[in-house]
Design a protein around this motif. Structure first.
Motif, mmCIF file in Angstrom:
data_model
loop_
_atom_site.group_PDB
_atom_site.id
_atom_site.type_symbol
_atom_site.label_atom_id
_atom_site.label_comp_id
_atom_site.label_asym_id
_atom_site.label_seq_id
_atom_site.Cartn_x
_atom_site.Cartn_y
_atom_site.Cartn_z
ATOM 1 N N MET A 1 7.387 -38.231 -1.119
ATOM 2 C CA MET A 1 6.923 -37.691 0.165
ATOM 3 C C MET A 1 7.194 -38.717 1.272
ATOM 4 N N THR A 2 7.794 -38.264 2.372
ATOM 5 C CA THR A 2 8.142 -39.157 3.475
ATOM 6 C C THR A 2 6.966 -39.293 4.432
ATOM 7 N N THR A 3 6.612 -40.526 4.743
ATOM 8 C CA THR A 3 5.532 -40.779 5.683
ATOM 9 C C THR A 3 6.015 -40.559 7.109
ATOM 10 N N ARG A 4 5.227 -39.843 7.885
ATOM 11 C CA ARG A 4 5.608 -39.593 9.276
ATOM 12 C C ARG A 4 5.497 -40.894 10.062
ATOM 13 N N PRO A 5 6.407 -41.127 10.996
ATOM 14 C CA PRO A 5 6.342 -42.340 11.817
ATOM 15 C C PRO A 5 5.091 -42.337 12.682
ATOM 16 N N GLN A 6 4.621 -43.524 13.007
ATOM 17 C CA GLN A 6 3.455 -43.658 13.866
ATOM 18 C C GLN A 6 3.843 -43.719 15.338
ATOM 19 N N ASN A 7 4.997 -44.333 15.622
ATOM 20 C CA ASN A 7 5.442 -44.532 16.994
ATOM 21 C C ASN A 7 6.828 -43.937 17.200
ATOM 22 N N LEU A 8 7.180 -43.774 18.462
ATOM 23 C CA LEU A 8 8.429 -43.103 18.810
ATOM 24 C C LEU A 8 9.667 -43.846 18.321
ATOM 25 N N LEU A 9 9.594 -45.187 18.276
ATOM 26 C CA LEU A 9 10.769 -45.969 17.879
ATOM 27 C C LEU A 9 10.717 -46.415 16.421
ATOM 28 N N ASP A 10 9.766 -45.902 15.649
ATOM 29 C CA ASP A 10 9.740 -46.229 14.225
ATOM 30 C C ASP A 10 10.999 -45.695 13.556
ATOM 31 N N PRO A 11 11.639 -46.505 12.692
ATOM 32 C CA PRO A 11 12.870 -46.051 12.040
ATOM 33 C C PRO A 11 12.641 -44.802 11.201
ATOM 34 N N GLY A 12 13.674 -44.017 11.084
ATOM 35 C CA GLY A 12 13.618 -42.799 10.283
ATOM 36 C C GLY A 12 14.270 -41.652 11.021
ATOM 37 N N PHE A 13 14.086 -40.455 10.464
ATOM 38 C CA PHE A 13 14.693 -39.272 11.080
ATOM 39 C C PHE A 13 13.759 -38.098 10.858
ATOM 40 N N GLU A 14 12.663 -38.098 11.599
ATOM 41 C CA GLU A 14 11.657 -37.046 11.422
ATOM 42 C C GLU A 14 12.232 -35.683 11.801
ATOM 43 N N LEU A 15 11.915 -34.670 10.988
ATOM 44 C CA LEU A 15 12.447 -33.330 11.203
ATOM 45 C C LEU A 15 11.369 -32.309 11.541
ATOM 46 N N THR A 16 10.111 -32.689 11.433
ATOM 47 C CA THR A 16 9.014 -31.736 11.530
ATOM 48 C C THR A 16 8.580 -31.520 12.975
ATOM 49 N N LEU A 17 8.701 -30.269 13.434
ATOM 50 C CA LEU A 17 8.290 -29.928 14.792
ATOM 51 C C LEU A 17 6.832 -29.475 14.881
ATOM 52 N N ARG A 18 6.197 -29.243 13.753
ATOM 53 C CA ARG A 18 4.781 -28.876 13.720
ATOM 54 C C ARG A 18 4.054 -29.736 12.700
ATOM 55 N N PRO A 19 2.916 -30.326 13.066
ATOM 56 C CA PRO A 19 2.365 -30.313 14.426
ATOM 57 C C PRO A 19 3.222 -31.138 15.375
ATOM 58 N N MET A 20 3.327 -30.695 16.620
ATOM 59 C CA MET A 20 4.213 -31.332 17.585
ATOM 60 C C MET A 20 3.566 -32.592 18.153
ATOM 61 N N ARG A 21 4.252 -33.722 17.986
ATOM 62 C CA ARG A 21 3.695 -35.001 18.424
ATOM 63 C C ARG A 21 3.962 -35.271 19.901
ATOM 64 N N TYR A 22 5.101 -34.778 20.415
ATOM 65 C CA TYR A 22 5.484 -35.062 21.796
ATOM 66 C C TYR A 22 5.853 -33.749 22.510
ATOM 67 N N PRO A 23 4.866 -32.918 22.789
ATOM 68 C CA PRO A 23 5.154 -31.605 23.396
ATOM 69 C C PRO A 23 5.829 -31.700 24.759
ATOM 70 N N ASP A 24 5.604 -32.782 25.498
ATOM 71 C CA ASP A 24 6.245 -32.909 26.814
ATOM 72 C C ASP A 24 7.766 -32.956 26.696
ATOM 73 N N PHE A 25 8.272 -33.582 25.637
ATOM 74 C CA PHE A 25 9.720 -33.623 25.426
ATOM 75 C C PHE A 25 10.257 -32.218 25.158
ATOM 76 N N ASN A 89 12.855 -41.351 17.554
ATOM 77 C CA ASN A 89 12.491 -40.618 16.344
ATOM 78 C C ASN A 89 11.465 -39.525 16.648
ATOM 79 N N SER A 90 11.961 -38.471 17.246
ATOM 80 C CA SER A 90 11.144 -37.319 17.588
ATOM 81 C C SER A 90 12.050 -36.100 17.617
ATOM 82 N N PRO A 91 11.784 -35.084 16.807
ATOM 83 C CA PRO A 91 12.634 -33.894 16.844
ATOM 84 C C PRO A 91 12.590 -33.189 18.189
#
Length: 253
Positions: A1-25, A89-91
């Motif tokens: 299981m992949t851990t979701r990043p905590q911050n916007l610049l955390d390395p990785g390639f998050e694909l999950t749009l729900r729950p939405m972490r940055y709705p303004d984007f 790192n934000s879909p």
């Protein structure tokens, strides 16, 4: 299981749009869609007659202006693909960046069409496209751009604070110095001609490019503000001085 990043610049390639972490984007992406335009909507017919009315110096200015933009937006697009898309790192943000990449392609097409319309001679067009290599003022701007691309292009992961600061400098550079200072400064020339009732086609397309670039800058500064909230320690005196020096260098270019 992949851990979701905590911050916007955390390395990785998050694909999950729900729950939405940055709705303004995501809302920025939706707003950009509403601004869709095509080059075919720009009527350049009257511009050809207007060009004949210009002095040789003014024609020279227009040639340099279009030559700069012919490669400027391509450089911005390259940085989007090579740097920003890889590390933000934000879909939701990547949706916006995908849209921005489309807009950069439209801008490149617009300036290609301008060159084909304004410079019917193939040799003149070839010289305009080679401006980034042959015209010192344009070459200096391009070298400034590539300097900040090269700073982060080979970084695969933003694991360290040093790398994250280098990424922030790239982001700030392209938003403030290139899409801001370089592009807005060039737009001013276009609006000067428009104020004299000239080159309405160029002004119409520039209005739409201006709207796009304004949104690009706003998105980039939203990313900076988000990182500042998540990792305030990145914004130290050294980063502030580097940004100040960068702006001075951009003004010189």
């Amino acid at each position: 299981m992949t851990t979701r990043p905590q911050n916007l610049l955390d390395p990785g390639f998050e694909l999950t749009l729900r729950p939405m972490r940055y709705p303004d984007f995501y809302e920025r992406y939706r707003d950009a869609i509403k601004n869709t335009w095509t080059v075919e909507e720009v009527d350049l017919h009257s511009d050809v007659a207007d060009l004949a009315k210009l002095t040789p110096e003014e024609q020279h200015l227009i040639g340099r202006l279009v030559a700069f933009f012919a490669t400027g937006d391509s450089i911005v697009a390259n940085n989007l693909v090579l740097t920003l898309y890889k590390h933000i790192n934000s879909p939701e943000a990547r949706l916006y960046l995908s849209r921005q990449l489309f807009e950069e392609a439209v801008h490149v097409q617009f300036y290609l069409t301008l060159l084909d319309t304004y410079l019917p001679d193939p040799d003149d067009r070839a010289a305009a496209f080679a401006a980034v290599e042959n015209i010192p003022s344009i070459r200096e701007k391009a070298e400034f751009c590539f300097k900040w691309i090269n700073e982060v292009e080979k970084i695969d992961r933003l694991d360290t604070k040093t790398d994250r600061r280098r990424f922030l400098l790239n982001l700030i550079c392209f938003a403030a110095c290139i899409e801001g200072l370089f592009f807005y400064g060039a737009f001013a020339y276009v609006y000067w001609f428009r104020s004299r009732g000239l080159l309405h086609g160029l002004a119409t397309g520039t209005n739409w490019v201006f709207r796009d670039e304004t949104m690009h800058m706003s998105f980039a500064f939203d990313v900076v503000d988000t990182v500042r909230k998540e990792e305030p320690d990145l914004f130290d005196d050294q980063l502030q001085q580097q940004v100040t020096d960068m702006l001075h260098e951009a003004v010189e270019a």
